[in-house]
Design an enzyme around this catalytic site. Sequence first.
Site, PDB file in Angstrom:
ATOM      1  N   LYS A   1       8.519  12.326 -25.484  1.00  0.00           N
ATOM      2  CA  LYS A   1       8.884  11.367 -26.511  1.00  0.00           C
ATOM      3  C   LYS A   1       8.476  12.364 -27.909  1.00  0.00           C
ATOM      4  CE  LYS A   1       4.714   8.995 -27.945  1.00  0.00           C
ATOM      5  NZ  LYS A   1       4.409   8.429 -29.281  1.00  0.00           N
TER       6      LYS A   1
ATOM      7  N   LYS B   1       3.526  12.311 -33.036  1.00  0.00           N
ATOM      8  CA  LYS B   1       2.389  13.197 -34.091  1.00  0.00           C
ATOM      9  C   LYS B   1       1.760  13.968 -33.196  1.00  0.00           C
ATOM     10  CE  LYS B   1       1.750   9.252 -35.950  1.00  0.00           C
ATOM     11  NZ  LYS B   1       1.685   7.923 -36.728  1.00  0.00           N
TER      12      LYS B   1
ATOM     13  N   LYS C   1      -5.594  10.085 -23.120  1.00  0.00           N
ATOM     14  CA  LYS C   1      -6.670  10.620 -23.918  1.00  0.00           C
ATOM     15  C   LYS C   1      -7.705  11.395 -23.609  1.00  0.00           C
ATOM     16  CE  LYS C   1      -4.367   9.243 -27.695  1.00  0.00           C
ATOM     17  NZ  LYS C   1      -3.955   8.027 -28.195  1.00  0.00           N
TER      18      LYS C   1
HETATM   19  P1  ADP Z   1       2.505   8.634 -32.586  1.00  0.00           P
HETATM   20  O1  ADP Z   1       2.857   8.081 -31.121  1.00  0.00           O
HETATM   21  O2  ADP Z   1       3.585   9.567 -33.096  1.00  0.00           O
HETATM   22  O3  ADP Z   1       1.211   8.981 -32.673  1.00  0.00           O
HETATM   23  P2  ADP Z   1       1.587   5.959 -33.131  1.00  0.00           P
HETATM   24  O4  ADP Z   1       0.726   5.992 -31.681  1.00  0.00           O
HETATM   25  O5  ADP Z   1       0.859   5.491 -34.486  1.00  0.00           O
HETATM   26  O6  ADP Z   1       2.482   7.271 -33.091  1.00  0.00           O
HETATM   27  O7  ADP Z   1       2.813   4.828 -33.095  1.00  0.00           O
HETATM   28  C1  ADP Z   1       3.119   4.042 -33.703  1.00  0.00           C
HETATM   29  C2  ADP Z   1       4.457   2.999 -33.204  1.00  0.00           C
HETATM   30  O8  ADP Z   1       5.538   3.964 -33.136  1.00  0.00           O
HETATM   31  C3  ADP Z   1       4.237   2.415 -31.941  1.00  0.00           C
HETATM   32  O9  ADP Z   1       4.953   1.224 -31.905  1.00  0.00           O
HETATM   33  C4  ADP Z   1       4.981   3.305 -30.831  1.00  0.00           C
HETATM   34  O10 ADP Z   1       5.386   2.731 -29.944  1.00  0.00           O
HETATM   35  C5  ADP Z   1       6.051   3.788 -31.805  1.00  0.00           C
HETATM   36  N1  ADP Z   1       6.413   5.130 -31.549  1.00  0.00           N
HETATM   37  C6  ADP Z   1       5.650   6.404 -31.395  1.00  0.00           C
HETATM   38  N2  ADP Z   1       6.606   7.516 -31.181  1.00  0.00           N
HETATM   39  C7  ADP Z   1       7.681   6.772 -30.557  1.00  0.00           C
HETATM   40  C8  ADP Z   1       9.007   7.528 -29.995  1.00  0.00           C
HETATM   41  N3  ADP Z   1       8.949   8.879 -29.636  1.00  0.00           N
HETATM   42  N4  ADP Z   1       9.804   6.351 -29.689  1.00  0.00           N
HETATM   43  C9  ADP Z   1       9.691   5.073 -29.782  1.00  0.00           C
HETATM   44  N5  ADP Z   1       8.652   4.483 -30.314  1.00  0.00           N
HETATM   45  C10 ADP Z   1       7.648   5.287 -30.878  1.00  0.00           C
END
Ligand code: ADP
Length: 329
Positions: A194, A197, A111
Amino acid sequence: MDTVLSGIRSTGNLHLGNYFGAVKNFVKMQHENRCFFFVADYHSLTTHPTPENLHNNIRVVLSEYLAAGLDPEVATIYIQSDVPEIPELYLLLNMNAYVGELERTTTFKDKIRKQPENINAGLLTYPVLMCADIIIHNADKVPVGKDQEQNLEMARRFARRFNHMYGVEYFTMPEPYNFGSELVKVPGLDGTGKMGKSEGNGIYLSDEPKMIRKKVMRAVTDTGPQEPNSPMSEPVANLFYLLELLSTPDTVEHFRASYNDCTIRYGDLKKQLAEEMITFTTPIRERIQEIYNDTAYLGKVVKMGAEKARESASKTVREVREIIGYKPF
Ligand code: ADP
Ligand code: TRP
């Protein structure tokens, strides 16, 4: 009966990674367990500090949770900032979390690389707040994607440390959880890494079919298999990974066979993948619209959720204060 808990930051729409990493497991488990699912709107302030979109983002994430199948009658669905006991537990846990260990966390290092202009203390103590979220309801299982493994490890560490410091067996150790298998990492369409967002490579539950087709047809591939049974490059393996999540084993087998005998046309694979995504997201997308527009319903859901969550959270905070040694005069 296990206590199952998970959260998602309110920083934008839900994508397939969020669904298959966290929400899907939760939807499956909500009927047999004591379940909590919340919108992590305090956590979103660590990266999105401006108020303009805060309220609407919470509304979006909440509507999308509900549309994806979370049932507010059986699970406790709430907004993090509606539960003041969470910041209280966070404060208490912060006294036993060390700056050194927080600075070494991979997510923190990532971050600060991404936002060098805003290295705030909230980013540093992000895992402490996440620990408070989890142990305030004494969760056993936390359905999350693979990227959250280290945060879960930190949560166990802080919970264990609390028990140890005060000589109690109060908190249970929360485990990251994926229904019946390994934690998942849903890939994006850009070849590596991965779906996320901030990565800008996501297929969102709210995407229109046209948008999905456009994104999938643009997905990175390679020049094609040069000889039978050759190993797959990462971008192509990612497309297969996504197809496996969404399609029937027969369909996957068909494309695997055509890859192995070098007759595959990536265009066909992409078309199939796009259609599977559309079939999967369409009913959810339609429900999102309805729920998003129903202010009275959303209001009822969050009120009910906050009441249930506070009942459980206030009991924990009361007991924690006693354990630490706060007493009435
Ligand atoms: P992002 O990573 O898109 O910003 P968040 O951090 O809010 O989303 O993640 C919310 C949930 O979704 C968490 O449990 C995270 O592990 C899961 N998650 C996010 N991206 C993935 C991914 N590509 N594969 C599996 N789980 C994911
Ligand atoms: N850190 C999680 C993420 O970025 C979101 C989150 C906050 C969370 N608190 C949580 C997930 C508690 C599970 C449990 O995805």
